[in-house]
Scaffold this motif. Structure first.
Motif, PDB file in Angstrom:
ATOM      1  N   GLN A 218      -3.974  11.636  26.073  1.00  0.00           N
ATOM      2  CA  GLN A 218      -4.115  10.192  26.108  1.00  0.00           C
ATOM      3  C   GLN A 218      -5.450   9.747  26.700  1.00  0.00           C
ATOM      4  O   GLN A 218      -5.755   8.556  26.721  1.00  0.00           O
ATOM      5  N   GLY A 219      -6.216  10.710  27.197  1.00  0.00           N
ATOM      6  CA  GLY A 219      -7.509  10.384  27.796  1.00  0.00           C
ATOM      7  C   GLY A 219      -7.387   9.748  29.160  1.00  0.00           C
ATOM      8  O   GLY A 219      -8.349   9.156  29.670  1.00  0.00           O
ATOM      9  N   SER A 220      -6.201   9.853  29.796  1.00  0.00           N
ATOM     10  CA  SER A 220      -6.000   9.275  31.123  1.00  0.00           C
ATOM     11  C   SER A 220      -6.071  10.373  32.173  1.00  0.00           C
ATOM     12  O   SER A 220      -5.994  11.551  31.876  1.00  0.00           O
ATOM     13  N   GLY A 221      -6.215   9.967  33.420  1.00  0.00           N
ATOM     14  CA  GLY A 221      -6.279  10.932  34.503  1.00  0.00           C
ATOM     15  C   GLY A 221      -7.667  11.541  34.629  1.00  0.00           C
ATOM     16  O   GLY A 221      -8.529  11.378  33.760  1.00  0.00           O
ATOM     17  N   PRO A 222      -7.928  12.280  35.730  1.00  0.00           N
ATOM     18  CA  PRO A 222      -9.248  12.866  35.961  1.00  0.00           C
ATOM     19  C   PRO A 222      -9.518  14.029  35.005  1.00  0.00           C
ATOM     20  O   PRO A 222      -8.602  14.704  34.553  1.00  0.00           O
ATOM     21  N   ARG A 223     -10.789  14.235  34.689  1.00  0.00           N
ATOM     22  CA  ARG A 223     -11.190  15.377  33.870  1.00  0.00           C
ATOM     23  C   ARG A 223     -11.599  16.519  34.798  1.00  0.00           C
ATOM     24  O   ARG A 223     -12.547  16.402  35.547  1.00  0.00           O
ATOM     25  N   HIS A 224     -10.865  17.615  34.735  1.00  0.00           N
ATOM     26  CA  HIS A 224     -11.120  18.727  35.633  1.00  0.00           C
ATOM     27  C   HIS A 224     -12.028  19.758  34.980  1.00  0.00           C
ATOM     28  O   HIS A 224     -11.977  19.978  33.776  1.00  0.00           O
ATOM     29  N   ARG A 225     -12.829  20.389  35.802  1.00  0.00           N
ATOM     30  CA  ARG A 225     -13.725  21.451  35.355  1.00  0.00           C
ATOM     31  C   ARG A 225     -13.521  22.672  36.241  1.00  0.00           C
ATOM     32  O   ARG A 225     -13.078  22.568  37.382  1.00  0.00           O
ATOM     33  N   VAL A 344      -1.445  33.405  45.625  1.00  0.00           N
ATOM     34  CA  VAL A 344      -0.989  32.036  45.427  1.00  0.00           C
ATOM     35  C   VAL A 344      -2.100  31.039  45.722  1.00  0.00           C
ATOM     36  O   VAL A 344      -2.217  29.990  45.065  1.00  0.00           O
ATOM     37  N   ALA A 345      -2.971  31.351  46.688  1.00  0.00           N
ATOM     38  CA  ALA A 345      -4.066  30.440  47.024  1.00  0.00           C
ATOM     39  C   ALA A 345      -5.018  30.251  45.859  1.00  0.00           C
ATOM     40  O   ALA A 345      -5.462  29.129  45.577  1.00  0.00           O
ATOM     41  N   VAL A 346      -5.336  31.324  45.165  1.00  0.00           N
ATOM     42  CA  VAL A 346      -6.249  31.223  44.023  1.00  0.00           C
ATOM     43  C   VAL A 346      -5.645  30.337  42.938  1.00  0.00           C
ATOM     44  O   VAL A 346      -6.338  29.535  42.300  1.00  0.00           O
ATOM     45  N   LEU A 347      -4.344  30.451  42.713  1.00  0.00           N
ATOM     46  CA  LEU A 347      -3.680  29.596  41.724  1.00  0.00           C
ATOM     47  C   LEU A 347      -3.678  28.141  42.167  1.00  0.00           C
ATOM     48  O   LEU A 347      -3.857  27.227  41.350  1.00  0.00           O
ATOM     49  N   GLU A 348      -3.500  27.897  43.453  1.00  0.00           N
ATOM     50  CA  GLU A 348      -3.437  26.528  43.973  1.00  0.00           C
ATOM     51  C   GLU A 348      -4.808  25.868  44.031  1.00  0.00           C
ATOM     52  O   GLU A 348      -4.893  24.630  44.030  1.00  0.00           O
ATOM     53  N   LEU A 349      -5.858  26.642  44.066  1.00  0.00           N
ATOM     54  CA  LEU A 349      -7.207  26.069  44.085  1.00  0.00           C
ATOM     55  C   LEU A 349      -7.554  25.361  42.778  1.00  0.00           C
ATOM     56  O   LEU A 349      -8.415  24.479  42.743  1.00  0.00           O
ATOM     57  N   LEU A 350      -6.864  25.743  41.691  1.00  0.00           N
ATOM     58  CA  LEU A 350      -7.202  25.248  40.353  1.00  0.00           C
ATOM     59  C   LEU A 350      -6.235  24.175  39.890  1.00  0.00           C
ATOM     60  O   LEU A 350      -5.016  24.289  40.078  1.00  0.00           O
ATOM     61  N   PRO A 351      -6.724  23.102  39.258  1.00  0.00           N
ATOM     62  CA  PRO A 351      -5.845  22.067  38.711  1.00  0.00           C
ATOM     63  C   PRO A 351      -5.102  22.564  37.480  1.00  0.00           C
ATOM     64  O   PRO A 351      -5.541  23.497  36.804  1.00  0.00           O
ATOM     65  N   THR A 352      -3.990  21.924  37.177  1.00  0.00           N
ATOM     66  CA  THR A 352      -3.106  22.381  36.102  1.00  0.00           C
ATOM     67  C   THR A 352      -3.812  22.476  34.755  1.00  0.00           C
ATOM     68  O   THR A 352      -3.594  23.418  33.994  1.00  0.00           O
ATOM     69  N   SER A 353      -4.668  21.509  34.452  1.00  0.00           N
ATOM     70  CA  SER A 353      -5.272  21.452  33.119  1.00  0.00           C
ATOM     71  C   SER A 353      -6.188  22.632  32.819  1.00  0.00           C
ATOM     72  O   SER A 353      -6.456  22.934  31.658  1.00  0.00           O
ATOM     73  N   VAL A 354      -6.680  23.326  33.850  1.00  0.00           N
ATOM     74  CA  VAL A 354      -7.575  24.479  33.623  1.00  0.00           C
ATOM     75  C   VAL A 354      -7.120  25.701  34.411  1.00  0.00           C
ATOM     76  O   VAL A 354      -7.883  26.659  34.560  1.00  0.00           O
ATOM     77  N   ASP A 419      -4.059  18.785  40.814  1.00  0.00           N
ATOM     78  CA  ASP A 419      -5.429  18.471  41.206  1.00  0.00           C
ATOM     79  C   ASP A 419      -6.232  19.669  41.692  1.00  0.00           C
ATOM     80  O   ASP A 419      -7.447  19.707  41.542  1.00  0.00           O
ATOM     81  N   GLY A 420      -5.586  20.640  42.322  1.00  0.00           N
ATOM     82  CA  GLY A 420      -6.331  21.737  42.904  1.00  0.00           C
ATOM     83  C   GLY A 420      -7.329  21.224  43.918  1.00  0.00           C
ATOM     84  O   GLY A 420      -6.990  20.474  44.826  1.00  0.00           O
ATOM     85  N   LEU A 421      -8.595  21.597  43.753  1.00  0.00           N
ATOM     86  CA  LEU A 421      -9.642  21.168  44.674  1.00  0.00           C
ATOM     87  C   LEU A 421     -10.199  19.784  44.351  1.00  0.00           C
ATOM     88  O   LEU A 421     -11.123  19.337  45.008  1.00  0.00           O
ATOM     89  N   ASP A 422      -9.657  19.116  43.325  1.00  0.00           N
ATOM     90  CA  ASP A 422     -10.175  17.815  42.904  1.00  0.00           C
ATOM     91  C   ASP A 422      -9.115  16.735  43.069  1.00  0.00           C
ATOM     92  O   ASP A 422      -8.592  16.199  42.087  1.00  0.00           O
TER      93      ASP A 422
END
Length: 440
Positions: A218-225, A344-354, A419-422
């Motif tokens: 939908q183009g909503s929400g933050p764009r994660h990299r 688990v920390a490495v997985l949590e550092l990253l947002p769901t979309s990436v 969100d991870g780190l963002d």
């Protein structure tokens, strides 16, 4: 644990079980493979060649991780994971059918390499996808526990393979096992992939992923990299597990028989006992990680390996059963401590979309550079330095590097997965209301 939750956890980790079943059986079969797929005139060179193929296969993992990660972040976790488990099983099954060097010459190691590369490519997308699915389905206050249970699926194959090999040797005898019986565990590994496919056919992608996908469409929400700094830190953290894990699970058997001078059965039994200790320790440390945080567990594990790696290898090389087990137990405890916080920390550092792609890149680079080469490095260090404690130097160096990285790594226990780190403010962070999985 509810039935749906159990299915999600089992379906997520079954592919990891199949993946590491193959890698463990290759490691435990290294002396036999060296004898059959390389010239017999120089046994040391043949064993090095076998471990070199083991290392090369890991370099196919980053490419597979990148490809399957992109697919998994765009079309879903479950369908992607069904593909990876089938490809891994096909490569393992094919390995059990390969001809010997005496039959086809140089084509024998070439075919073995081809199977390993296919296995590495498909495995590159398996672990990251499986654990991404697991953490997105896990309750927020049990994420480390669930992931730690998943790591057990990566080390349990060492027990299963050891038992299988011992049983096959007992039934058909050591000579027949050497000639053809070694093929049976590889063929069974191929069949295990069908079990994985069956477990995954009834799964659905998590609501956490479905929500992130909907926002992106939908183009909503933050764009994660995927940030380079996050990838670099994650790679170093994973490197600790990529070195200590293969040391215990893949290389130790060869080390115990060659350096420790234990019989093949005794070496396998002590290794199996140490791996069982690791399996028991992982969920315990995972539960502690959910209470105290990821950084304390990572730091404790890294310091443990830093201090105990050298005496552990001295014990393992002693030639006595109990000291061999004690040395392996020290490595198992350090690996469990660090894994319960680091993975688990490495997985949590990253947002769901990436998350799938980002974890796959870091995880597979770490295993290509550090994990895949670990048995080869261990064997080379022992041969070059002429000291039985040589493998510990590699473990100590990686643990020391990780301690520096941990200092600059944020505590992720309370991170919102999407969100991870963002982090970005949104309504579901301000309210406890919302659909299941949202807010995790």
């Amino acid at each position: 644990m509810q039935s749906a939750s159990r299915r999600s956890l089992a379906g997520g980790v079954i592919g990891t079980f199949v993946e590491w079943y193959d890698f463990v059986i290759y490691g435990l079969s290294a002396p036999v493979l060296a004898a059959h797929f390389f010239p017999k005139s120089v046994p040391t060179a043949a064993l090095l060649g076998t471990f070199a193929i083991y290392a090369i296969s890991y370099f196919a993992r980053p490419l597979g991780g990148f490809v399957f990660g992109l697919v998994g972040d765009r079309i879903g976790r479950v369908n992607t994971l069904s593909t990876t488990v089938l490809l891994m099983g096909a490569a393992t099954f094919a390995t059990g059918l390969l001809p010997y060097f005496e039959q086809v010459g140089i084509a024998a190691p070439a075919l073995l390499l081809a199977c390993r590369v296919l296995q590495g490519f498909s495995a590159g997308g398996e672990t990251s996808g499986g654990f991404t699915y697991v953490i997105e389905c896990a309750p927020k206050h049990r994420r480390a526990l669930w992931v730690s249970i998943g790591i057990c699926a990566a080390v349990l194959p060492a027990v299963l393979v050891s038992v299988t090999i011992l049983l096959v040797k007992e039934v058909i005898g050591p000579d027949d096992y050497f000639e053809w019986g070694w093929r049976l565990p590889f063929l069974c590994g191929g069949l295990l992939s069908l079990v994985g496919l069956w477990l995954r056919r009834s799964l659905e992608d998590s609501i956490e992923f479905a929500h992130a996908l909907s926002q992106r469409n939908q183009g909503s929400g933050p764009r994660h990299r995927i940030k380079f700094s996050t990838t670099l830190a994650s790679t170093i953290l994973i490197a600790v597990q990529a070195v200590s894990g293969p040391l215990l699970v893949s290389y130790m058997y060869s080390y115990l028989t060659q350096v420790g001078k234990l019989s093949s059965s005794t070496a396998m039994e002590t290794n199996m006992a140490a791996v069982l200790l690791l399996v028991l320790a992982l969920p315990c440390f995972g539960a502690i990680s959910d209470r105290v945080g990821r950084k304390p567990m990572m730091l404790a594990g890294a310091l443990w390996l830093l201090v105990t790696a050298y005496p552990a290898m001295r014990l393992v090389s002693s030639g006595t059963v109990w000291e061999a087990f004690a040395g392996q137990a020290l490595i198992a405890i350090g690996h469990a401590m660090f894994g319960a916080g680091g993975f688990v920390a490495v997985l949590e550092l990253l947002p769901t979309s990436v998350r799938y792609t980002g974890h796959a890149i870091a995880y597979n680079i770490a295993y290509a550079i550090f994990g895949g080469t670990a048995p080869l490095v261990f064997q080379t260090l022992v041969a070059t330095l002429g000291t039985p404690s040589a493998p510990s130097y590699y473990v100590i160096a990686i643990a020391a590097l990780a301690i520096v990285v941990i200092r600059f790594t944020p505590e992720t226990r309370h991170f919102h997965l999407r969100d991870g780190l963002d982090p970005a403010p949104r309504v579901d962070q301000l309210s406890n209301k919302g659909p299941m999985h949202v807010g995790r």
